[in-house]
Scaffold this motif. Structure first.
Motif, mmCIF file in Angstrom:
data_model
loop_
_atom_site.group_PDB
_atom_site.id
_atom_site.type_symbol
_atom_site.label_atom_id
_atom_site.label_comp_id
_atom_site.label_asym_id
_atom_site.label_seq_id
_atom_site.Cartn_x
_atom_site.Cartn_y
_atom_site.Cartn_z
ATOM 1 N N GLN A 21 -3.832 46.736 20.330
ATOM 2 C CA GLN A 21 -4.265 48.126 20.111
ATOM 3 C C GLN A 21 -3.547 48.744 18.915
ATOM 4 O O GLN A 21 -4.171 49.432 18.106
ATOM 5 C CB GLN A 21 -4.007 48.958 21.363
ATOM 6 C CG GLN A 21 -4.970 48.666 22.481
ATOM 7 C CD GLN A 21 -4.729 49.553 23.691
ATOM 8 O OE1 GLN A 21 -4.244 50.678 23.565
ATOM 9 N NE2 GLN A 21 -5.074 49.057 24.859
ATOM 10 N N ASP A 22 -2.247 48.496 18.802
ATOM 11 C CA ASP A 22 -1.480 49.024 17.667
ATOM 12 C C ASP A 22 -1.992 48.451 16.350
ATOM 13 O O ASP A 22 -2.142 49.169 15.359
ATOM 14 C CB ASP A 22 0.008 48.724 17.820
ATOM 15 C CG ASP A 22 0.667 49.525 18.935
ATOM 16 O OD1 ASP A 22 0.042 50.470 19.460
ATOM 17 O OD2 ASP A 22 1.814 49.178 19.290
ATOM 18 N N ALA A 23 -2.249 47.142 16.322
ATOM 19 C CA ALA A 23 -2.727 46.494 15.098
ATOM 20 C C ALA A 23 -4.077 47.056 14.670
ATOM 21 O O ALA A 23 -4.305 47.313 13.485
ATOM 22 C CB ALA A 23 -2.818 44.975 15.297
ATOM 23 N N VAL A 24 -4.955 47.266 15.628
ATOM 24 C CA VAL A 24 -6.281 47.813 15.313
ATOM 25 C C VAL A 24 -6.147 49.254 14.824
ATOM 26 O O VAL A 24 -6.762 49.644 13.832
ATOM 27 C CB VAL A 24 -7.220 47.717 16.533
ATOM 28 C CG1 VAL A 24 -8.517 48.480 16.287
ATOM 29 C CG2 VAL A 24 -7.519 46.254 16.856
ATOM 30 N N ALA A 25 -5.319 50.044 15.481
ATOM 31 C CA ALA A 25 -5.157 51.446 15.102
ATOM 32 C C ALA A 25 -4.538 51.589 13.708
ATOM 33 O O ALA A 25 -4.949 52.441 12.923
ATOM 34 C CB ALA A 25 -4.296 52.170 16.129
ATOM 35 N N GLU A 26 -3.564 50.745 13.396
ATOM 36 C CA GLU A 26 -2.849 50.863 12.120
ATOM 37 C C GLU A 26 -3.625 50.270 10.946
ATOM 38 O O GLU A 26 -3.358 50.607 9.792
ATOM 39 C CB GLU A 26 -1.490 50.178 12.230
ATOM 40 C CG GLU A 26 -0.535 50.896 13.167
ATOM 41 C CD GLU A 26 0.720 50.102 13.476
ATOM 42 O OE1 GLU A 26 0.938 49.046 12.845
ATOM 43 O OE2 GLU A 26 1.474 50.531 14.360
ATOM 44 N N ILE A 34 -5.708 43.511 10.329
ATOM 45 C CA ILE A 34 -5.638 43.535 11.792
ATOM 46 C C ILE A 34 -5.199 42.166 12.293
ATOM 47 O O ILE A 34 -4.276 42.049 13.109
ATOM 48 C CB ILE A 34 -6.998 43.922 12.416
ATOM 49 C CG1 ILE A 34 -7.335 45.381 12.094
ATOM 50 C CG2 ILE A 34 -6.982 43.699 13.934
ATOM 51 C CD1 ILE A 34 -8.738 45.794 12.488
ATOM 52 N N GLU A 35 -5.860 41.122 11.801
ATOM 53 C CA GLU A 35 -5.531 39.762 12.238
ATOM 54 C C GLU A 35 -4.098 39.394 11.878
ATOM 55 O O GLU A 35 -3.377 38.811 12.705
ATOM 56 C CB GLU A 35 -6.509 38.762 11.627
ATOM 57 C CG GLU A 35 -7.913 38.916 12.170
ATOM 58 C CD GLU A 35 -8.895 37.950 11.542
ATOM 59 O OE1 GLU A 35 -8.476 36.920 10.982
ATOM 60 O OE2 GLU A 35 -10.103 38.229 11.624
ATOM 61 N N ALA A 36 -3.674 39.736 10.679
ATOM 62 C CA ALA A 36 -2.303 39.414 10.261
ATOM 63 C C ALA A 36 -1.283 40.140 11.132
ATOM 64 O O ALA A 36 -0.266 39.551 11.530
ATOM 65 C CB ALA A 36 -2.108 39.782 8.790
ATOM 66 N N ALA A 37 -1.555 41.402 11.444
ATOM 67 C CA ALA A 37 -0.630 42.175 12.278
ATOM 68 C C ALA A 37 -0.559 41.593 13.689
ATOM 69 O O ALA A 37 0.525 41.516 14.283
ATOM 70 C CB ALA A 37 -1.066 43.634 12.319
#
Length: 73
Positions: A21-26, A34-37
């Motif tokens: 969720q954090d990766a998608v939001a940021e 998103i994938e890298a995060a």
């Protein structure tokens, strides 16, 4: 005990969900980011639990689920 192990996996699942969720939001405007995060956040955490090969496979599956979900939005 199996209850402690169950709790460990429940907490791991919740941590994975929060990381995704954090990766998608940021990084909502850039799918590669998103994938890298997700990979950066989850790989070390899962490595500690299941080893490198299984952690990579799990992260690949998580990334695929996120890709599929985002493509439907």
């Amino acid at each position: 005990s199996s209850e402690a192990e169950t709790d460990r996996f429940i907490n791991l699942a919740l941590d994975i969900d929060t990381s995704v969720q954090d990766a998608v939001a940021e990084n909502s405007l850039n799918p590669q980011s998103i994938e890298a995060a997700i990979r950066q956040s989850l790989l070390p955490q899962l490595f500690a639990v299941m080893g490198l090969d299984n952690a990579r496979a799990a992260v690949d599956q998580i990334v695929q689920i996120v890709r599929t979900t985002l493509s439907r939005l």
